[in-house]
Design an enzyme around this catalytic site. Structure first.
Site, PDB file in Angstrom:
ATOM      1  CD  GLU A 110      -3.106  -1.013   2.120  1.00 18.09           C
ATOM      2  OE1 GLU A 110      -4.232  -1.453   1.825  1.00 18.09           O
ATOM      3  OE2 GLU A 110      -2.827  -0.553   3.242  1.00 18.09           O
ATOM      4  CB  CYS A 123       3.191   7.513   3.028  1.00 17.00           C
ATOM      5  SG  CYS A 123       3.684   6.346   4.310  1.00 17.00           S
ATOM      6  CB  CYS A 130       6.475  -4.981   9.060  1.00 18.65           C
ATOM      7  SG  CYS A 130       7.658  -4.005  10.043  1.00 18.65           S
ATOM      8  CB  CYS A 134       5.452  -1.731  16.414  1.00 19.99           C
ATOM      9  SG  CYS A 134       7.187  -1.451  15.981  1.00 19.99           S
ATOM     10  CB  CYS A 137       2.330  -0.719  13.991  1.00 12.66           C
ATOM     11  SG  CYS A 137       2.510  -0.450  12.212  1.00 12.66           S
ATOM     12  N   GLY A 195       6.861  -1.831   6.270  1.00 14.10           N
ATOM     13  CA  GLY A 195       8.232  -2.314   6.388  1.00 14.10           C
ATOM     14  C   GLY A 195       9.160  -1.396   7.151  1.00 14.10           C
ATOM     15  CD  GLU A 196      13.358  -0.121  10.269  1.00 15.48           C
ATOM     16  OE1 GLU A 196      14.145   0.668   9.670  1.00 15.48           O
ATOM     17  OE2 GLU A 196      12.600   0.236  11.203  1.00 15.48           O
ATOM     18  CB  SER A 249       9.252   4.666  15.138  1.00 12.85           C
ATOM     19  OG  SER A 249       8.825   4.993  13.841  1.00 12.85           O
ATOM     20  CG  LEU A 250      11.603   7.728  21.468  1.00 13.28           C
ATOM     21  CD1 LEU A 250      12.848   6.833  21.476  1.00 13.28           C
ATOM     22  CD2 LEU A 250      11.952   9.137  21.931  1.00 13.28           C
ATOM     23  CG  HIS A 251       6.367   5.170  19.027  1.00 18.37           C
ATOM     24  ND1 HIS A 251       5.736   6.262  18.464  1.00 18.37           N
ATOM     25  CD2 HIS A 251       6.864   4.440  17.984  1.00 18.37           C
ATOM     26  CE1 HIS A 251       5.833   6.200  17.148  1.00 18.37           C
ATOM     27  NE2 HIS A 251       6.518   5.117  16.823  1.00 18.37           N
ATOM     28  CB  CYS A 369       0.671   7.341  11.242  1.00 16.36           C
ATOM     29  SG  CYS A 369       2.213   6.795  11.986  1.00 16.36           S
TER      30      CYS A 369
END
Length: 403
Positions: A110, A123, A130, A134, A137, A195-196, A249-251, A369
């Site tokens: 996507e 994006c 992935c 997480c 996500c 994905g990363e 991406s801390l969070h 997101c």
């Protein structure tokens, strides 16, 4: 309806290839080494600046070479299986890549376009699925299928420009965002899709080279942002070779919580991650790192969390993006209350950090997101059901369902 321009079964598309790869393709059909460089420049202009969909459009390329190119290659794009348009103008495309073999039906990813008053942001995805799982996500609930090639990453931008009419002399579709300053519709790229990116860094770097080439797609590297969940060993390479903006991406501000939210933290903890940020090539006040922080109700949104975030980032030129959690089916989290988000933002802002709250875009089509996932059969089934029952989908319509 599906979209796939000029596709010839068994033929390789030149769309998305690097200059070196294009040269190899020319040499393979008998173009002389001394001539290949000039021919690469011609192909580059037509593919990446003009958006050509057929070799017959290349008027400054000789007829015999055009014929040889047509016999061996195509300018086909990946197939647009479906397009969904949010009530806020966000567009999400389900894109199917060409089959790579008899057991591969074509990987689906996507890609999302977000129009704003001062920019158009695309994006893009770097993997199919992935590995990071997480917990907040939706993409993380889909297993990793494979990395995307650099050509498949670049092709997402080409597809977007096709769909938006974002080529010279092209006509944009009804309802598309059109900039009033004459600029390209897609002005910014964020590697924040599926994905990363740093687990596919070679292809990501090559794709960025193609996207930022001044004679083709012409995107500024300062308008390309690569987001990572914290693959520490590859961060220096990204800065040195891609020279793009970096997002983290801390969070969470405590390892025990981040271990749950972003499991890669168990391998590279917060201290290792922030040390790598401080060493990121090109870091300065003009090239700040963006720290992404999803706001989860009762989980990571307290005043104490905000103050610890400020302490952790001391000395790092940074901007902090506060992201209201975007719900998805089966998630155990809720979005923080708006008053709590504002209070968190105020603490961070008073400490001297820009702390914008990201406006959720495309939530109604699961394009916001953390919501991307290529398993869109349920959405397509829902659209069919509503069509059969004569019910309109409020704020959402599907175009080209691939049937």
């Amino acid at each position: 309806m599906s979209v796939s321009a000029g596709k010839v079964p068994g033929h390789v598309s030149l769309v998305g290839l690097t200059r070196d790869e294009l040269k190899d393709k020319l040499l393979a059909i008998g173009v002389a080494e001394r001539e290949a460089r000039m021919r690469v420049a011609q192909l580059w202009h037509w593919i990446y600046f003009r958006g050509a969909q057929g070799f017959d459009e290349m008027t400054n390329v000789g007829k015999s070479l055009r014929a040889s190119l047509s016999e061996a290659y195509t300018l086909s794009r990946p197939e647009v299986v479906s397009e969904q348009v949010s009530k806020d103008g966000t567009r999400k495309w389900l894109i199917r890549m060409p089959s790579t073999g008899p057991l591969d039906k074509g990987a689906e990813i996507e890609c999302v376009y977000i129009p704003e008053t001062d920019r158009g942001t695309l994006c893009v995805s770097s993997q199919v699925g992935c590995t990071l799982t997480c917990s907040f996500c939706h993409t993380g609930t889909q297993r990793l299928v494979r990395n995307l090639t650099s050509a498949e990453i670049v092709a997402q931008l080409v597809v977007a420009r096709d769909r938006l009419g974002d080529w010279p002399d092209a006509t944009p579709p009804e309802g598309a965002f059109v900039p009033n300053d004459g600029s390209r519709f897609v002005s910014n790229i964020v590697f924040m899709g599926m994905g990363e990116p740093l687990y596919n860094i070679g292809d990501v770097v090559n794709a960025i080279d193609v996207m930022s080439d001044g004679e083709g797609l012409t995107l500024s590297r300062r308008r390309i942002t690569v987001s990572t969940s914290g693959v520490v060993p590859q961060m220096e390479r990204l800065g040195a070779e891609a020279n793009t903006m970096l997002a983290i991406s801390l969070h969470a501000v405590r390892d025990e919580l981040r271990d749950e939210l972003v499991p890669i933290n168990r391998k590279y903890d917060i201290k290792q991650l922030l040390d790598a940020c401080r060493a990121y090539p090109g870091l300065s006040n003009a090239r700040r790192i963006t720290f992404e922080y999803v706001m989860l109700k009762g989980v990571n949104d307290s005043d104490a969390d905000a103050r610890e975030l400020v302490r952790l980032l001391k000395g790092i030129p940074a901007k902090i993006n506060l992201i209201p959690f975007n719900p998805w089916p089966g998630s155990k989290y809720e979005c923080s209350d708006w008053e709590r988000i504002e209070r968190f933002s105020e603490i961070v802002y008073r400490a001297g950090y820009a702390s914008p709250v990201r406006t959720p875009r495309g939530r109604d089509i699961l394009a916001a997101c953390g919501q991307l996932k290529s398993e869109t059969e349920k959405l397509r089934a829902r659209a069919r059901m509503m069509a059969e029952q004569g019910i309109g989908a409020e704020g959402v319509y599907a175009v080209g369902t691939g049937e």
